[in-house]
Design an enzyme around this catalytic site. Sequence first.
Site, PDB file in Angstrom:
ATOM      1  CD  GLU A 146      41.035  17.760  -4.161  1.00 45.83           C
ATOM      2  OE1 GLU A 146      40.826  18.985  -4.198  1.00 45.83           O
ATOM      3  OE2 GLU A 146      42.095  17.227  -4.573  1.00 45.83           O
ATOM      4  CD  GLU A 151      46.600  14.556  -6.048  1.00 48.10           C
ATOM      5  OE1 GLU A 151      46.751  15.435  -6.919  1.00 48.10           O
ATOM      6  OE2 GLU A 151      46.669  14.778  -4.827  1.00 48.10           O
TER       7      GLU A 151
END
Length: 280
Positions: A146, A151
């Site tokens: 990932e 974010e």
Amino acid sequence: MNRDLTLLFLLVLSLHLSAQDWKLVWSDEFNRDGRPDSTVWNFEEGFVRNHEAQWYQADNAWQTDGLLVIEARREHRPNPTYKKGSRQWGRQREHINYTSACLTTMGKYEFCYGRMEVSARIPTEGGAWPAIWTLGYGMEWPSCGEIDQMEFYRIDGVPHILANVAWGNDQRYSAVWNSRKVPFANFTRRDPNWALRFHVWRMDWDETSIRLYLDDKLLNEVPLSATVNGSVGNGTNPFTRPQYILLNLALGGDNGGPIDDAALPMRYEIDYVRVYQKAK
């Protein structure tokens, strides 16, 4: 030519040659009003991950004025997957109280190595958890790998922007994380209107490293020599294989924090997604 002009010429030439190294191989500019391109994007549906508050659905994403809009809303209706006594967190919820969207290119577009750029304006109100990320194929998470190009969420109540890379260890569903967490105040001190503007998140990924940037400033660099899966992933390196793209706006859950209902609906706006690869 004097020394200063010579240095300036060499700098311009260097930048020009550097730009020539990259060739645009795929993009979505979101220039057509209406639904996102179904040949490129899938929609997740339901309560998907991280105990998040939102129900994902296609209705919360559309294109207008050259932008992809992902909108988080306050809603209230029965949860069609509800099952009394279920031990699965999504089925335990009798009602849907929030909705949003997650778009992915899974099965439709993937790439291995290159430069990915996303221009976006993110929501920063309470509970907002927008992200730009990629995942690999063929193995369960996190051995698939990932990359969190962006974010935004609160850590102990303090807003942060994160740039992360994760891979597998010797325990199922347990990740090794290389994370850079930058307090959001670092950006708003320099520009109080930071959240009102579009910014460019960039990933440069090659055979040696993954480098994550925000507005051309390096946030995190991870050498691929370190990103080797544990026994669950059979000692493979997920970042030598293709990854697909995800764009989503989550609410609450494990990391989003308390949701500011007064701020809803929230909009996450993406101007473009572009992938470049080195010219041969």
